[in-house]
Design an enzyme around this catalytic site. Structure first.
Site, PDB file in Angstrom:
ATOM      1  N   LYS A 107      46.266   7.494  30.966  1.00 26.07           N
ATOM      2  CA  LYS A 107      46.530   7.625  29.541  1.00 26.07           C
ATOM      3  C   LYS A 107      47.418   6.478  29.074  1.00 26.07           C
ATOM      4  O   LYS A 107      48.435   6.154  29.704  1.00 26.07           O
ATOM      5  CB  LYS A 107      47.212   8.960  29.248  1.00 26.07           C
ATOM      6  CG  LYS A 107      46.298  10.164  29.427  1.00 26.07           C
ATOM      7  CD  LYS A 107      45.176  10.179  28.401  1.00 26.07           C
ATOM      8  CE  LYS A 107      44.300  11.397  28.536  1.00 26.07           C
ATOM      9  NZ  LYS A 107      43.253  11.463  27.495  1.00 26.07           N
ATOM     10  N   ASP A 138      42.533   5.337  28.786  1.00 26.70           N
ATOM     11  CA  ASP A 138      42.117   6.155  27.644  1.00 26.70           C
ATOM     12  C   ASP A 138      43.202   6.109  26.576  1.00 26.70           C
ATOM     13  O   ASP A 138      44.326   6.561  26.802  1.00 26.70           O
ATOM     14  CB  ASP A 138      41.889   7.591  28.102  1.00 26.70           C
ATOM     15  CG  ASP A 138      41.389   8.504  26.985  1.00 26.70           C
ATOM     16  OD1 ASP A 138      41.094   8.003  25.885  1.00 26.70           O
ATOM     17  OD2 ASP A 138      41.282   9.727  27.214  1.00 26.70           O
ATOM     18  N   GLU A 164      38.439   3.725  27.350  1.00 25.57           N
ATOM     19  CA  GLU A 164      37.901   4.887  26.650  1.00 25.57           C
ATOM     20  C   GLU A 164      38.520   5.033  25.264  1.00 25.57           C
ATOM     21  O   GLU A 164      39.738   5.049  25.117  1.00 25.57           O
ATOM     22  CB  GLU A 164      38.167   6.149  27.477  1.00 25.57           C
ATOM     23  CG  GLU A 164      37.610   7.416  26.883  1.00 25.57           C
ATOM     24  CD  GLU A 164      37.776   8.614  27.811  1.00 25.57           C
ATOM     25  OE1 GLU A 164      37.951   9.733  27.299  1.00 25.57           O
ATOM     26  OE2 GLU A 164      37.736   8.421  29.058  1.00 25.57           O
ATOM     27  N   ASP A 190      34.440   8.724  23.452  1.00 26.86           N
ATOM     28  CA  ASP A 190      34.714  10.140  23.723  1.00 26.86           C
ATOM     29  C   ASP A 190      34.795  10.898  22.407  1.00 26.86           C
ATOM     30  O   ASP A 190      33.873  11.610  22.018  1.00 26.86           O
ATOM     31  CB  ASP A 190      36.004  10.285  24.518  1.00 26.86           C
ATOM     32  CG  ASP A 190      36.411  11.742  24.745  1.00 26.86           C
ATOM     33  OD1 ASP A 190      35.596  12.643  24.474  1.00 26.86           O
ATOM     34  OD2 ASP A 190      37.543  11.997  25.186  1.00 26.86           O
ATOM     35  N   LYS A 214      31.419  16.111  27.262  1.00 29.77           N
ATOM     36  CA  LYS A 214      32.165  17.313  27.624  1.00 29.77           C
ATOM     37  C   LYS A 214      31.392  18.539  27.170  1.00 29.77           C
ATOM     38  O   LYS A 214      30.951  18.617  26.017  1.00 29.77           O
ATOM     39  CB  LYS A 214      33.563  17.288  26.996  1.00 29.77           C
ATOM     40  CG  LYS A 214      34.417  16.108  27.476  1.00 29.77           C
ATOM     41  CD  LYS A 214      35.769  16.048  26.803  1.00 29.77           C
ATOM     42  CE  LYS A 214      36.586  14.874  27.340  1.00 29.77           C
ATOM     43  NZ  LYS A 214      37.900  14.723  26.681  1.00 29.77           N
TER      44      LYS A 214
END
Length: 330
Positions: A107, A138, A164, A190, A214
Site C-alpha cells: 500500500k 496500490d 494498481e 481496481d 473481486k
C-alpha cells in the site's frame, strides 16, 4: 434465485474480527455470515458504501450460498502478501505472516504519509523478497496524474510488477498509462472496475493493462466471470479483507478463471488476529486451497458483534435485499 429474506436472516451471524494492524483506516472488520444450501457465505461491504453499491455484495453472498460454483480448474491458488502502510521497520513482521509468498502488494499514497515513506516501505519489501520477488503497489486512486508519474518514476528502480489504481478516473488511468509507457510498468485497474457503473469501460478505453477482479463487489462469482470473459485482459483475483468464508468465494472465482498468470490477493486472512473458520484460509507455501472452510461455532460466538452493530448490519441486509429483489424482478 433470490432466497426469501427470512431465510437469510434466520442464519445471519454478525461478527467483528480484530486486525493485526490498521488497514483502510480500520482495526476491526465487520461482516455478516449466512448459511445457504451450498454452505456458508459472506456479506461485508465497507460501512461507508451506500445501499445500491452494497447490494452487489449481497447478491454475491446469495450467489455463493445458494448457487453451485463453476467448475474449478485448479485446486489451490497462489497468493500475494499484503503490506499495509506500515513503517519500513515493520515490513519483515508483516511478510512473516505469508510463508512462501513470492509476491507482495504494498500500500502506498496513505493519507498523512509521504512518498519517502512509500519508497522506504517498498525498499524494505525488496530487501526481504530478494531480486526474484514480485512487488506490486496500490495507491487506491489517491494520486493525481502528476503525482502518479513522479511516484512511479521514483519506485521504478524496485522492479514493480504493476501499479494498481494510481488515479481515480478512467481518463486519468489512460493518461498515466501513456506517460509511463516508456518504463514498461503495467497499470492495473481496481476501483475503476468494482466501483464503476460499467466495469468494462476501463478495458474499452485501453486505460489499463490488467484488471483486479473481486467477487463480492462485482455481484458474485458468475457475474465476475462474465466480466473477465468480456474484458479480454489479464486479471488478478483479489478480495476486500474478508473472513475465510469471503476468501473462499474469491478462491472459487480464481479457480474458475481460464488463465491465471498473476498471484492473487486472497491471503488477507493473515491480517486478522483470529478468524471464524476451523481451519482459516491462511497461506501455506504461498498458496491457499480451493475449499469451503467449516465455520467454528465457538469462534462465531467469541467474535460476535455488539448488539447495536448486529442490528445495524441486519437492517442494512434488509435494505440491500430490497435492491436485489427489485433487480431480480426486472
Amino acid at each position: 434465485m433470490v432466497p426469501e429474506l427470512h431465510d437469510l436472516l434466520m442464519t445471519a451471524r454478525v461478527v467483528s474480527v480484530p486486525m493485526t494492524s490498521r488497514f483502510r483506516g480500520i482495526t476491526t472488520r465487520e461482516a455478516v455470515l449466512f448459511e445457504g444450501p451450498e454452505g456458508w457465505t459472506e456479506f461485508s461491504p465497507f460501512v461507508e458504501y451506500g445501499d445500491e453499491e452494497a447490494a452487489a455484495w449481497l447478491h454475491a453472498a446469495i450467489d455463493f450460498g445458494w448457487r453451485p460454483t463453476p467448475q474449478a480448474l485448479r485446486a489451490r491458488i497462489p497468493v500475494n502478501a499484503t503490506v499495509p502502510a506500515v513503517p519500513a521497520a515493520d515490513v519483515a513482521a508483516v511478510l512473516d505472516r505469508y510463508p512462501g509468498a513470492r509476491t507482495a502488494k504494498v500500500k502506498v499514497a496513505e493519507p498523512g504519509q509521504t512518498l519517502a515513506d512509500d519508497i522506504a516501505r517498498v525498499r524494505a519489501v525488496r530487501d526481504r523478497l530478494g531480486a526474484e520477488g514480485r512487488i506490486r503497489v496500490d495507491a487506491n486512486t489517491l494520486w493525481n496524474v502528476d503525482e502518479a508519474e513522479h511516484a512511479i518514476h521514483a519506485l521504478a528502480p524496485f522492479d514493480l510488477e504493476y501499479v494498481e489504481q494510481p488515479c481515480a478516473t478512467v481518463d486519468e488511468l489512460a493518461d498515466i498509462r501513456r506517460r509511463t509507457a516508456y518504463m514498461g510498468i503495467p497499470i492495473a485497474a481496481d476501483e475503476s472496475v468494482r466501483k464503476a457503473a460499467d466495469p468494462l469501460a476501463v478495458a474499452r478505453a485501453g486505460a489499463a493493462d490488467l484488471l483486479v477482479i473481486k467477487a463480492q463487489p462485482l455481484g458474485g462469482i458468475h457475474s465476475a466471470l462474465r466480466i473477465v470473459a468480456e474484458a479480454g485482459l489479464p486479471v488478478v483475483v483479489s478480495s476486500a479483507i474478508d473472513t475465510s468464508v469471503g476468501i473462499a468465494m474469491g478462491a472459487h472465482l480464481a479457480a474458475a478463471v481460464p488463465e491465471l498468470e498473476f498471484d492473487c490477493g486472497l491471503g488477507t486472512v493473515a491480517l486478522f488476529v483470529q478468524d471464524i473458520a476451523v481451519e482459516p484460509l491462511l497461506p501455506v507455501d504461498g498458496f491457499i486451497p480451493v475449499t469451503r472452510p467449516a465455520v467454528d461455532p465457538a469462534r462465531l460466538g467469541a467474535l460476535e458483534a455488539p448488539a447495536d452493530r448486529r442490528e445495524w448490519w441486519l437492517e442494512r441486509v434488509r435494505r440491500c435485499y430490497r435492491v436485489v429483489e427489485r433487480a431480480a424482478a426486472l
